[in-house]
Design a protein around this motif. Structure first.
Motif, PDB file in Angstrom:
ATOM      1  N   SER A  24      -4.016   0.941 -10.834  1.00  0.00           N
ATOM      2  CA  SER A  24      -5.184   0.068 -10.998  1.00  0.00           C
ATOM      3  C   SER A  24      -5.937  -0.194 -12.437  1.00  0.00           C
ATOM      4  O   SER A  24      -4.731  -0.253 -13.321  1.00  0.00           O
ATOM      5  CB  SER A  24      -6.439   0.604 -10.176  1.00  0.00           C
ATOM      6  N   ARG A  25      -7.037  -0.377 -12.657  1.00  0.00           N
ATOM      7  CA  ARG A  25      -7.574  -0.790 -14.340  1.00  0.00           C
ATOM      8  C   ARG A  25      -6.979   0.088 -15.040  1.00  0.00           C
ATOM      9  O   ARG A  25      -6.961  -0.403 -16.284  1.00  0.00           O
ATOM     10  CB  ARG A  25      -8.899  -0.854 -14.009  1.00  0.00           C
ATOM     11  N   ILE A  26      -7.347   1.435 -14.653  1.00  0.00           N
ATOM     12  CA  ILE A  26      -7.151   2.280 -15.931  1.00  0.00           C
ATOM     13  C   ILE A  26      -5.986   2.134 -16.499  1.00  0.00           C
ATOM     14  O   ILE A  26      -5.748   2.547 -17.988  1.00  0.00           O
ATOM     15  CB  ILE A  26      -7.515   3.673 -15.424  1.00  0.00           C
ATOM     16  N   ALA A  70       3.461   1.270  -7.418  1.00  0.00           N
ATOM     17  CA  ALA A  70       2.088   0.948  -7.839  1.00  0.00           C
ATOM     18  C   ALA A  70       0.974   1.614  -6.706  1.00  0.00           C
ATOM     19  O   ALA A  70       0.126   0.568  -6.566  1.00  0.00           O
ATOM     20  CB  ALA A  70       1.933  -0.101  -8.535  1.00  0.00           C
ATOM     21  N   GLY A  71       1.222   2.417  -5.908  1.00  0.00           N
ATOM     22  CA  GLY A  71       0.381   2.817  -4.736  1.00  0.00           C
ATOM     23  C   GLY A  71      -0.558   3.616  -5.552  1.00  0.00           C
ATOM     24  O   GLY A  71      -0.544   4.407  -6.537  1.00  0.00           O
ATOM     25  N   ASP A 111      -1.894   5.700  -3.548  1.00  0.00           N
ATOM     26  CA  ASP A 111      -1.962   7.023  -2.790  1.00  0.00           C
ATOM     27  C   ASP A 111      -1.107   8.026  -3.558  1.00  0.00           C
ATOM     28  O   ASP A 111      -0.159   8.059  -4.487  1.00  0.00           O
ATOM     29  CB  ASP A 111      -1.018   6.987  -1.502  1.00  0.00           C
ATOM     30  N   ASP A 163     -11.958   5.987  -9.151  1.00  0.00           N
ATOM     31  CA  ASP A 163     -12.558   6.817  -8.183  1.00  0.00           C
ATOM     32  C   ASP A 163     -11.969   6.320  -6.735  1.00  0.00           C
ATOM     33  O   ASP A 163     -11.761   7.456  -5.849  1.00  0.00           O
ATOM     34  CB  ASP A 163     -14.016   6.354  -7.968  1.00  0.00           C
ATOM     35  N   HIS A 195      -8.554   8.700  -2.269  1.00  0.00           N
ATOM     36  CA  HIS A 195      -7.367   8.423  -1.477  1.00  0.00           C
ATOM     37  C   HIS A 195      -6.354   9.571  -1.410  1.00  0.00           C
ATOM     38  O   HIS A 195      -6.083   9.883  -0.416  1.00  0.00           O
ATOM     39  CB  HIS A 195      -6.424   7.152  -2.124  1.00  0.00           C
ATOM     40  N   ASP A 199     -16.262   4.011 -11.479  1.00  0.00           N
ATOM     41  CA  ASP A 199     -17.101   2.658 -11.291  1.00  0.00           C
ATOM     42  C   ASP A 199     -17.677   2.189  -9.921  1.00  0.00           C
ATOM     43  O   ASP A 199     -18.072   1.079  -9.642  1.00  0.00           O
ATOM     44  CB  ASP A 199     -16.507   1.533 -11.984  1.00  0.00           C
ATOM     45  N   GLY A 210     -16.134   1.928  -7.172  1.00  0.00           N
ATOM     46  CA  GLY A 210     -15.313   1.077  -6.268  1.00  0.00           C
ATOM     47  C   GLY A 210     -14.010   0.503  -6.786  1.00  0.00           C
ATOM     48  O   GLY A 210     -13.690   1.107  -7.997  1.00  0.00           O
TER      49      GLY A 210
HETATM   50  C1  LIG Z   1      -1.574   2.899  -0.993  1.00  0.00           C
HETATM   51  C2  LIG Z   1      -2.238   1.642  -1.751  1.00  0.00           C
HETATM   52  N1  LIG Z   1      -3.316   0.999  -1.118  1.00  0.00           N
HETATM   53  C3  LIG Z   1      -3.882   0.093  -1.566  1.00  0.00           C
HETATM   54  C4  LIG Z   1      -3.639  -0.444  -2.701  1.00  0.00           C
HETATM   55  C5  LIG Z   1      -4.455  -1.752  -3.318  1.00  0.00           C
HETATM   56  N2  LIG Z   1      -5.342  -1.367  -4.489  1.00  0.00           N
HETATM   57  C6  LIG Z   1      -4.811  -1.363  -5.803  1.00  0.00           C
HETATM   58  S1  LIG Z   1      -5.924  -0.835  -6.982  1.00  0.00           S
HETATM   59  C7  LIG Z   1      -7.245  -0.517  -5.467  1.00  0.00           C
HETATM   60  C8  LIG Z   1      -8.520   0.010  -5.805  1.00  0.00           C
HETATM   61  C9  LIG Z   1      -8.279   1.097  -6.901  1.00  0.00           C
HETATM   62  O1  LIG Z   1      -9.777   1.361  -7.036  1.00  0.00           O
HETATM   63  P1  LIG Z   1     -10.209   2.417  -8.241  1.00  0.00           P
HETATM   64  O2  LIG Z   1      -9.102   3.732  -8.083  1.00  0.00           O
HETATM   65  O3  LIG Z   1     -11.593   2.824  -8.137  1.00  0.00           O
HETATM   66  O4  LIG Z   1      -9.830   1.884  -9.524  1.00  0.00           O
HETATM   67  P2  LIG Z   1     -10.266   0.452 -10.352  1.00  0.00           P
HETATM   68  O5  LIG Z   1      -9.820  -0.770  -9.754  1.00  0.00           O
HETATM   69  O6  LIG Z   1     -11.978   0.810  -9.988  1.00  0.00           O
HETATM   70  O7  LIG Z   1     -10.074   0.807 -11.929  1.00  0.00           O
HETATM   71  C10 LIG Z   1      -6.454  -0.788  -4.148  1.00  0.00           C
HETATM   72  C11 LIG Z   1      -7.106  -0.464  -2.856  1.00  0.00           C
HETATM   73  C12 LIG Z   1      -2.610   0.139  -3.325  1.00  0.00           C
HETATM   74  N3  LIG Z   1      -2.184  -0.192  -4.669  1.00  0.00           N
HETATM   75  N4  LIG Z   1      -1.908   1.228  -2.951  1.00  0.00           N
END
Ligand SMILES: Cc1ncc(C[n+]2csc(CCOP(=O)(O)OP(=O)(O)O)c2C)c(N)n1
Ligand SMILES: [Mg+2]
Length: 569
Positions: A419-421, A443-444, A446, A469, A474, A497, A499
């Motif tokens: 994700s973003r970080i 890039a899960g 999980d 978060d 997860h 943040d 969500g």
């Molecule tokens: C197993 C899995 N399910 C769904 C996703 C899709 N996905 C990518 S980023 C994300 C949200 C992550 O949120 P957070 O950890 O709070 O990071 P932020 O985007 O707020 O920085 C999701 C659901 C994924 N990458 N892997």
């Protein structure tokens, strides 16, 4: 159910034979999940740990177990074995298996199953386990229930040898890439016995050497070295020897050295530089900058050489010209002007970034040391005021990744969630030779905490996990550890943040119905992280300023620590 017997059980004899053979080949870690059908394997593993032959980690949840084993495999380069019972327990391994497949991490699954006569007739906890992981495993063997200890032990040995070689990509018959393998073992009752069989005499064979392709490169052509996830230090070494610019993602393991281009996105956006590229040497799995696949796919005239790293072959736009297992540098002059041009663009981007940060966040301004030492009371007061302002600066994502990067040493481990970080870290952190891990195969979000647990247990190192978060939530189960046994040295830093804010950058966020978008894309959460930490035996700290964050990150602690960093959406 008649299971344990005081007599010998072929199940127990085979279980010891499998594990002892794997130990002879180099197995150190077995991750065990509870279950009746797998009791012979679980209890044999516990006995072998008491005898000092291997180490056991217990996990309740098989998904977490799979990722723990993945972490051990990533840290050590050697497979860990995971033991599960039959049924849906096996399916819970699938996410880690897929990640191991795509990232090229060795992993051995030892799943227990019902014998043939109990399959397909509606027996409890019984499904089709053979082939369950499809193309995600390098190798799979079905082992029928042992009838006789001696024959069972022989079969078990053969299978264990095969599994070990295949997991490491050392079996000439399977792709020469490390990855997951699956051994599905049927067991009939009695499912175990308390009798410890005589230690297995392991017959070792000389393995057939696996063919590896090697390519020798001249220095001449204007070359760019790109290091994606899991490249390892070899990418830096090649860039260094060739005298070529190095674009290295944050989880490449190659983000250091004199050839590293800081703020590489700026250089990749400079068409004068990219138009002049004649050759690309690509390591690992690039996933963080769109410009990388775009450059390779959009310029078939570039000679792109992919150095295989274990996962699926990377081939953007099918434009890759050559695949090889290793490269070396032969001869030729170093093109200093070429490297210099890339370094200049990177350095300019870095300066611009630093100037912009100094404007917005006083914490990033270098302290005015002269003022601090000054005898003049006014300048001293000004120095103290500036220092205090810096400490009170609210944490931003940039300041967060910077603080974590600064606090991490080569003997630590850093795991960055998806994700973003990780994207922010990739944009801003400088070169530093620290071990960084990230599950970039798929890039899960999980299994991140569980992966870090495996890394920490196998290395004994303080392992910092930097996650969003939703990513933490997860894998909350990954925070569980066995009481009374060595605990992973974890420091979880949660960028909270509220969500999944990465989706705010999607085009649809501007046009969709806002409440709908928030509900189904952002997935807002307000979990009490302090209570969560307490429930799992973690210390808890909240850090909303740079001062609090620096202090939390460097705090010595006996218990694992969860640091919550509140961030703006
Ligand atoms: C197993 C899995 N399910 C769904 C996703 C899709 N996905 C990518 S980023 C994300 C949200 C992550 O949120 P957070 O950890 O709070 O990071 P932020 O985007 O707020 O920085 C999701 C659901 C994924 N990458 N892997
Ligand atoms: Mg978030």
């Amino acid at each position: 159910m008649s299971d344990a017997s005081a007599e010998t059980s072929p199940a127990t004899t085979s279980a010891f034979a499998v594990l002892e053979t794997l130990v002879a080949r180099g197995l150190e870690w077995v991750v065990v999940c509870p279950g009746a059908r797998s009791q012979a394997l679980a209890l044999a593993a516990a006995t072998l740990e008491r005898e000092g032959a291997l180490r056991v980690v217990v996990r309740i949840d098989e998904r977490s177990a799979g990722f723990t084993a993945l972490g051990i495999g990533s840290e050590t380069g050697r497979p860990a074995a995971v033991v599960t019972t039959s049924g849906s327990a096996v399916a819970n391994l699938h996410p880690a298996v897929m990640e191991a497949h795509h990232a090229g991490v060795p992993l051995i699954l030892l799943t227990a199953d019902r014998p043939e006569e109990l399959r397909g007739i509606g027996s409890n906890q019984t499904t089709v386990q053979e082939g369950m992981f499809g193309a995600s495993v390098r190798w799979m063997r079905e082992v029928s229930a042992p009838e006789d200890g001696v024959v069972g032990a022989q079969t078990a040995q053969t299978v264990a040898h095969g599994a070990w070689s295949a997991a490491l990509g050392q079996d000439p018959a399977v792709p020469a890439r490390p990855g997951p393998v699956h051994v599905n073992l049927a067991f009939r009752e009695p499912l175990s016995s308390s009798h410890r069989p005589r230690p297995t005499v392991v017959t070792m064979e000389t393995p057939t050497p696996v063919k590896r392709t090697a390519l020798t490169l001249e220095r001449g052509p204007r070359t760019l070295v790109i290091a994606g996830a899991n490249s390892g230090p070899v990418a830096e070494q090649v860039a260094h020897e060739g005298g070529w610019p190095l674009v290295a993602e944050v989880s490449s393991g190659a983000r250091f050295g004199r050839n590293l281009i800081p703020h590489y996105r700026a250089a990749l956006a400079d068409t004068e530089l990219t138009d002049a590229v004649e050759r690309i040497v690509l390591f690992g799995h690039p996933t963080l900058a769109r410009q990388v696949p775009a450059l390779i796919a959009g310029r078939p005239d570039i000679n792109t050489i992919v150095v295989r790293s274990g996962g699926e072959d990377v081939n953007p736009g099918h434009a890759v010209t050559t695949f090889t297992d290793e490269v070396s540098i032969s001869s030729g002059e170093t093109d200093r002007a070429w490297l210099g041009a890339w370094l200049r663009v990177g350095a300019a981007a870095l300066s611009a970034y630093e100037a912009e940060q100094a404007e917005t966040s006083p914490a990033t301004r270098a302290p005015d040391v002269a003022a601090g030492r000054s005898a003049d009371a006014a300048s001293k007061r000004a120095f103290v005021a500036a220092e205090l302002a810096a400490l009170r600066t609210p944490v931003t994502r940039e300041l967060l990744v910077d603080a974590v990067w600064r606090a991490t040493w080569p003997h630590d481990r850093l795991v960055i969630g998806a994700s973003r970080i990780i994207r922010v870290a990739d944009r801003v952190v400088p070169g530093k030779k620290i071990p960084v891990f990230s599950n970039r195969g798929l890039a899960g979000i999980d299994g991140t905490v569980s992966t870090a647990t495996g890394i920490s247990l196998a290395s004994g190192a303080l392992t910092r996990v930097l996650v969003g978060d939703i990513t933490l939530l997860h894998d909350v189960g990954g925070m569980w550890a066995e009481p009374g046994h060595p605990q992973p040295r974890l420091q979880i830093v949660v960028a909270n943040d509220g969500g999944g804010t990465i989706f705010d950058s999607l085009e649809v966020s501007a046009t969709a119905d806002q409440p709908d978008f928030d509900r189904v894309m952002l997935t807002p959460q307000n979990v009490n992280l302090s209570a969560l930490a307490e429930a799992y035996g973690f210390e808890y700290q909240r850090a909303s300023t740079v001062g609090e964050l620096d202090q939390a990150l460097t705090q010595p602690g006996l218990r694992p620590l969860l640091i919550e960093v509140p961030l703006e959406r």
